[in-house]
Design an enzyme around this catalytic site. Structure first.
Site, PDB file in Angstrom:
ATOM      1  N   ASP A  12      -2.458   5.083 -11.372  1.00  0.00           N
ATOM      2  CA  ASP A  12      -2.320   6.127 -10.339  1.00  0.00           C
ATOM      3  C   ASP A  12      -0.899   6.699 -10.374  1.00  0.00           C
ATOM      4  OD1 ASP A  12      -1.566   4.243  -7.272  1.00  0.00           O
ATOM      5  OD2 ASP A  12      -1.162   3.718  -9.371  1.00  0.00           O
ATOM      6  N   HIS A 243       7.148  -3.046 -10.481  1.00  0.00           N
ATOM      7  CA  HIS A 243       5.773  -3.480 -10.236  1.00  0.00           C
ATOM      8  C   HIS A 243       4.899  -3.334 -11.495  1.00  0.00           C
ATOM      9  CE1 HIS A 243       6.442  -3.989  -5.945  1.00  0.00           C
ATOM     10  NE2 HIS A 243       6.807  -2.729  -5.798  1.00  0.00           N
TER      11      HIS A 243
HETATM   12  O1  RIB Z   1       2.449  -2.306  -4.721  1.00  0.00           O
HETATM   13  C1  RIB Z   1       2.882  -1.647  -5.881  1.00  0.00           C
HETATM   14  C2  RIB Z   1       1.774  -0.875  -6.514  1.00  0.00           C
HETATM   15  O2  RIB Z   1       1.361   0.181  -5.658  1.00  0.00           O
HETATM   16  C3  RIB Z   1       2.196  -0.192  -7.826  1.00  0.00           C
HETATM   17  O3  RIB Z   1       1.091  -0.106  -8.679  1.00  0.00           O
HETATM   18  C4  RIB Z   1       2.604   1.174  -7.382  1.00  0.00           C
HETATM   19  O4  RIB Z   1       2.461   2.145  -8.429  1.00  0.00           O
HETATM   20  C5  RIB Z   1       1.612   1.432  -6.292  1.00  0.00           C
HETATM   21  O5  RIB Z   1       0.420   1.899  -6.903  1.00  0.00           O
HETATM   22 CA    CA Z   2       0.504   2.026  -9.723  1.00  0.00          CA
END
Ligand code: RIB
Ligand code: CA
Length: 318
Positions: A12, A243
């Site tokens: 995303d 992340h």
């Molecule tokens: O919590 C972090 C996640 O949420 C990552 O994938 C960031 O891109 C959002 O989608």
């Molecule tokens: Ca993400």
């Protein structure tokens, strides 16, 4: 030469998604078979345009992008995280038009087509809400048996959430889908907040990206400060939580991580705990809510300096 690991990234984009995709593309150990897009950081059509743009910037416009779900399985879409990623999903920087339309197949069908044509070979790397993966599993019930596995950015086993006190953003965006996916009968690695919030790319390291002479780094230098400012203004580190790239670092260098192994269920209730990922912390319970679920690999410790250095080294690759 060891064989490449074929992966499909479900994404995303999203600032940290962009970094993870660039990281994967610059890593010869990996073969990015395709990207599939899902709502989350932005509306799915925005995420799809961004996925195509990211591949264009990396000179990999031949890699297919299949658009997926616009909303969760069983609730309305919570809305874009524009305060984190910008309205356009990439820090509201001016972006080139995407070079092409998405693949003819919807994401779930693209995943099924690719996985069933290469039994046991493909690893799914979901770094957004798990809606597409759940849909693919519902449409093709034996999909997990044809996967090499899944390496998922999502969840929080032994630490608080980031989208609520209970839940991590990707899981809270579709708890029902996540509960289906964590029950898949295939090897699963959960790259949750337990390690991603301990993996910090510092403001100094972010500033150093500006001196790297390639188009991927130039976009990274433009979009990361927005993401850093969000962290700083919300009590986070002087830098960013890494992340999504954690999934890529795990695939490339699992030795930098420690893990525990437990079956996981997701709270799909409608109260304060919604979206929490719950491992069994004792022996796997033979019956009850965790009964019949295989243990998954839950990352709990990370050599953060090593994995950030690895990602930055791949950003410098021409
Ligand atoms: O919590 C972090 C996640 O949420 C990552 O994938 C960031 O891109 C959002 O989608
Ligand atoms: Ca993400």
């Amino acid at each position: 030469m060891t064989t490449k690991i074929p992966i499909i990234i479900d994404t995303d984009p999203g600032i940290d998604d962009a970094m993870a995709i660039f990281y994967a593309l610059a890593s010869p150990e990996l073969d990015v078979v395709g990207l599939t897009t899902v709502f989350g950081n932005a509306h799915v059509d925005v995420c799809t345009d961004n996925a195509i743009r990211i591949l264009d910037i990396a000179g990999r416009s031949h890699i297919p992008v299949a658009q997926g779900a616009a909303r969760p399985l069983a609730m309305p879409y919570r809305g874009p995280a524009d305060y984190v990623h910008g309205v356009n999903g990439l820090a509201d920087v001016a972006l080139p038009l995407p070079s092409r339309a998405p693949h003819a197949l919807a994401a779930a069908h693209f995943i099924i087509e690719q996985v069933m044509a290469a039994p046991g070979e493909i690893t799914l790397v979901p770094i957004g809400p798990l809606t597409n993966i759940a849909l693919a599993m519902l449409l093709q019930p034996d999909l997990p048996q044809h996967l090499a596995g899944m390496v998922i950015m999502g969840g929080n086993a032994f630490v608080p959430g980031n989208a609520s006190p209970a839940a991590e953003a990707n899981i809270l965006n579709d708890p029902e889908a996540a509960d289906i996916v964590f029950g898949a009968d295939c090897p699963i690695v959960m790259c949750g907040l337990d390690v991603t919030e301990r993996t910090i790319m510092s403001s100094e390291q972010i500033a150093g990206i500006a001196s790297i002479d390639n188009d991927r780094a130039r976009l990274a230098a433009q979009i990361l400060p927005y993401y850093r400012d969000f962290h700083l203004s919300h009590g986070g580190p002087d830098g960013i939580h890494v992340h999504d790239s954690t999934c890529i670092s795990y695939l490339l260098a699992p030795q930098h991580y420690r893990a525990v192994h437990h079956p996981v269920r997701v709270d799909c209730g409608q109260h304060v705990g919604r979206g929490k990922t719950w491992p069994t912390t004792r022996h796997a319970l033979a019956e009850g809510p965790w009964g019949g679920r295989r243990a998954i690999t839950i990352l709990t410790e990370v050599d953060a300096a090593a994995v950030v250095a690895l990602e930055l080294s791949r950003l410098t690759v021409a």
